[in-house]
Design a protein around this motif. Structure first.
Motif, PDB file in Angstrom:
ATOM      1  N   GLN A  31       0.832  -1.199   0.000  1.00  0.00           N
ATOM      2  CA  GLN A  31       0.000   0.000   0.000  1.00  0.00           C
ATOM      3  C   GLN A  31       0.872   1.257   0.000  1.00  0.00           C
ATOM      4  N   ARG A  32       0.538   2.200  -0.856  1.00  0.00           N
ATOM      5  CA  ARG A  32       1.261   3.464  -0.916  1.00  0.00           C
ATOM      6  C   ARG A  32       0.924   4.252   0.342  1.00  0.00           C
ATOM      7  N   THR A  33       1.933   4.499   1.161  1.00  0.00           N
ATOM      8  CA  THR A  33       1.699   4.960   2.530  1.00  0.00           C
ATOM      9  C   THR A  33       2.391   6.289   2.807  1.00  0.00           C
ATOM     10  N   LEU A  34       1.646   7.189   3.437  1.00  0.00           N
ATOM     11  CA  LEU A  34       2.201   8.460   3.912  1.00  0.00           C
ATOM     12  C   LEU A  34       1.973   8.547   5.414  1.00  0.00           C
ATOM     13  N   LEU A  35       3.043   8.789   6.144  1.00  0.00           N
ATOM     14  CA  LEU A  35       2.964   8.999   7.587  1.00  0.00           C
ATOM     15  C   LEU A  35       3.197  10.472   7.867  1.00  0.00           C
ATOM     16  N   CYS A  36       2.243  11.106   8.516  1.00  0.00           N
ATOM     17  CA  CYS A  36       2.354  12.517   8.869  1.00  0.00           C
ATOM     18  C   CYS A  36       2.625  12.627  10.362  1.00  0.00           C
ATOM     19  N   ASP A  37       3.760  13.213  10.709  1.00  0.00           N
ATOM     20  CA  ASP A  37       4.146  13.396  12.105  1.00  0.00           C
ATOM     21  C   ASP A  37       3.553  14.721  12.589  1.00  0.00           C
ATOM     22  N   MET A  38       2.463  14.625  13.352  1.00  0.00           N
ATOM     23  CA  MET A  38       1.760  15.818  13.822  1.00  0.00           C
ATOM     24  C   MET A  38       2.263  16.315  15.177  1.00  0.00           C
ATOM     25  N   ASP A  39       3.158  15.581  15.794  1.00  0.00           N
ATOM     26  CA  ASP A  39       3.634  15.906  17.141  1.00  0.00           C
ATOM     27  C   ASP A  39       4.895  16.757  17.053  1.00  0.00           C
ATOM     28  N   SER A  40       4.870  17.911  17.686  1.00  0.00           N
ATOM     29  CA  SER A  40       6.018  18.832  17.619  1.00  0.00           C
ATOM     30  C   SER A  40       7.301  18.214  18.169  1.00  0.00           C
ATOM     31  N   GLN A  41       7.187  17.162  18.982  1.00  0.00           N
ATOM     32  CA  GLN A  41       8.383  16.492  19.493  1.00  0.00           C
ATOM     33  C   GLN A  41       9.108  15.705  18.396  1.00  0.00           C
ATOM     34  N   GLY A  42       8.382  15.359  17.337  1.00  0.00           N
ATOM     35  CA  GLY A  42       9.005  14.756  16.165  1.00  0.00           C
ATOM     36  C   GLY A  42       9.581  13.372  16.357  1.00  0.00           C
ATOM     37  N   ALA A  43       8.978  12.552  17.192  1.00  0.00           N
ATOM     38  CA  ALA A  43       9.526  11.221  17.448  1.00  0.00           C
ATOM     39  C   ALA A  43       9.476  10.329  16.213  1.00  0.00           C
ATOM     40  N   ALA A  44       8.375  10.356  15.469  1.00  0.00           N
ATOM     41  CA  ALA A  44       8.272   9.546  14.258  1.00  0.00           C
ATOM     42  C   ALA A  44       9.316   9.976  13.236  1.00  0.00           C
ATOM     43  N   SER A  45       9.518  11.284  13.113  1.00  0.00           N
ATOM     44  CA  SER A  45      10.544  11.808  12.205  1.00  0.00           C
ATOM     45  C   SER A  45      11.926  11.329  12.634  1.00  0.00           C
ATOM     46  N   TYR A  46      12.160  11.305  13.936  1.00  0.00           N
ATOM     47  CA  TYR A  46      13.444  10.838  14.470  1.00  0.00           C
ATOM     48  C   TYR A  46      13.683   9.383  14.117  1.00  0.00           C
ATOM     49  N   TYR A  47      12.656   8.548  14.255  1.00  0.00           N
ATOM     50  CA  TYR A  47      12.814   7.131  13.955  1.00  0.00           C
ATOM     51  C   TYR A  47      13.234   6.898  12.504  1.00  0.00           C
ATOM     52  N   PHE A  48      12.787   7.773  11.603  1.00  0.00           N
ATOM     53  CA  PHE A  48      13.132   7.612  10.195  1.00  0.00           C
ATOM     54  C   PHE A  48      14.329   8.477   9.775  1.00  0.00           C
ATOM     55  N   ARG A  49      14.979   9.118  10.739  1.00  0.00           N
ATOM     56  CA  ARG A  49      16.183   9.920  10.475  1.00  0.00           C
ATOM     57  C   ARG A  49      15.898  11.068   9.510  1.00  0.00           C
ATOM     58  N   ILE A  50      14.734  11.685   9.652  1.00  0.00           N
ATOM     59  CA  ILE A  50      14.329  12.753   8.742  1.00  0.00           C
ATOM     60  C   ILE A  50      13.990  14.012   9.545  1.00  0.00           C
ATOM     61  N   LYS A  51      14.502  15.160   9.078  1.00  0.00           N
ATOM     62  CA  LYS A  51      14.190  16.443   9.687  1.00  0.00           C
ATOM     63  C   LYS A  51      13.398  17.297   8.703  1.00  0.00           C
ATOM     64  N   ALA A  52      12.527  18.117   9.241  1.00  0.00           N
ATOM     65  CA  ALA A  52      11.773  19.034   8.388  1.00  0.00           C
ATOM     66  C   ALA A  52      12.702  20.103   7.824  1.00  0.00           C
ATOM     67  N   LYS A  53      12.370  20.606   6.647  1.00  0.00           N
ATOM     68  CA  LYS A  53      13.124  21.717   6.077  1.00  0.00           C
ATOM     69  C   LYS A  53      12.985  22.933   6.987  1.00  0.00           C
ATOM     70  N   LYS A  54      14.014  23.763   7.022  1.00  0.00           N
ATOM     71  CA  LYS A  54      14.026  24.906   7.934  1.00  0.00           C
ATOM     72  C   LYS A  54      12.859  25.853   7.706  1.00  0.00           C
ATOM     73  N   LYS A  55      12.417  25.999   6.464  1.00  0.00           N
ATOM     74  CA  LYS A  55      11.346  26.945   6.157  1.00  0.00           C
ATOM     75  C   LYS A  55       9.951  26.346   6.343  1.00  0.00           C
ATOM     76  N   PHE A  56       9.898  25.051   6.632  1.00  0.00           N
ATOM     77  CA  PHE A  56       8.605  24.407   6.846  1.00  0.00           C
ATOM     78  C   PHE A  56       8.169  24.598   8.290  1.00  0.00           C
ATOM     79  N   ASN A  57       6.927  25.012   8.503  1.00  0.00           N
ATOM     80  CA  ASN A  57       6.415  25.218   9.855  1.00  0.00           C
ATOM     81  C   ASN A  57       4.905  25.036   9.871  1.00  0.00           C
ATOM     82  N   SER A  58       4.284  25.323  10.997  1.00  0.00           N
ATOM     83  CA  SER A  58       2.842  25.109  11.133  1.00  0.00           C
ATOM     84  C   SER A  58       2.044  25.993  10.178  1.00  0.00           C
ATOM     85  N   ASP A  59       2.518  27.217   9.960  1.00  0.00           N
ATOM     86  CA  ASP A  59       1.811  28.106   9.028  1.00  0.00           C
ATOM     87  C   ASP A  59       1.861  27.561   7.610  1.00  0.00           C
ATOM     88  N   LYS A  60       3.026  27.050   7.204  1.00  0.00           N
ATOM     89  CA  LYS A  60       3.165  26.475   5.866  1.00  0.00           C
ATOM     90  C   LYS A  60       2.272  25.241   5.733  1.00  0.00           C
TER      91      LYS A  60
END
Length: 248
Positions: A31-60
């Protein structure tokens, strides 16, 4: 696209481990899967070794600037929208929207991806706020991990009350026991009492070292130990979630 939110108002119940491992199980099944990390602590992002781009934020995020911020993971068919620290202010940003828009904001944001993905997972922060209302509105299935303890059960009761307040479809809610320790008599007694309710799935997730090691290995358990008890339980859990979630 089926939207599956992993949610509880209580922290420390295994939400992120569930989101990461169910997303992995879904992608492995094709299944084509997208996981959205909605938690500002970013634990799911950490598990996948991925950081958000610097210009990406809640407003964006709320402006719909999502596609170019989605990142591929190391696993085929599994993409991630990483969290940003500013997501802690999502409730404030949502509150600035008109009353007609604020509760359905997330659902509208992800609607354009319906043809690109089969499954959207939301790894949700532990709160009872306007963001929670958005998550309830956006989700086809809301999976609630419940540790077999009193406080975790209270969090489930709070979720049920919120559904009633919002006049939301309670059939969306699926609960399962998480971080189960069979040596604890309270865990066994609680499971024996509540597992009879249709709300609860039969599959439970034990408290296992393989799951704790995710923080060190930074991968889903199925990627490092496919035949481990933890990986098999998450695969079973995903299949049961799918079965209970049909039809949407």
């Amino acid at each position: 696209m089926k939207t599956v939110a992993i949610y509880s108002s209580k922290g420390g119940v295994g939400k992120t481990a569930t989101a990461v491992n169910l997303a992995y199980a879904a992608s492995v099944s094709g299944q084509r899967t997208l996981l959205c990390d909605m938690d500002s602590q970013g634990a799911a992002s950490y598990y996948f070794r991925i950081k958000a781009k610097k210009k990406f934020n809640s407003d964006k995020l709320l402006d719909g600037d999502i596609a170019r911020n989605i990142r591929g993971t190391d696993f085929s068919g599994l993409d991630l929208l990483p969290a940003h620290f500013s997501f802690r202010n999502l409730d404030l940003a949502l509150n600035e929207l008109s009353k007609k828009k604020r509760r359905q904001a997330l659902a509208k944001l992800f609607a354009p991806f319906a043809e690109e993905y089969d499954i959207l997972f939301l790894d949700c922060p532990p709160n009872l706020t306007l963001l929670s209302e958005n998550i309830i509105e956006a989700a086809d299935i809301l999976v609630c991990p419940v540790v077999p303890t009193t406080l975790s059960l209270i969090a489930l009761e709070q979720l049920l009350k919120l559904f009633k307040k919002l006049n939301a479809d309670r059939n969306k809610i699926i609960a399962f026991f998480s971080m189960v320790e069979r040596r604890k008599s309270m865990h066994l007694a609680t499971m024996d009492k509540y597992s009879k309710y249709p709300l609860f799935l039969k599959t439970f997730i034990p408290y296992l070292a393989e799951i704790e090691k995710m923080g060190i290995l930074r991968q889903p358990v199925g990627a490092t130990a496919r035949q481990s008890p933890a990986a098999r339980q998450y695969e079973k859990l995903w299949q049961e979630v799918l079965q209970r979630g049909e039809p949407v």
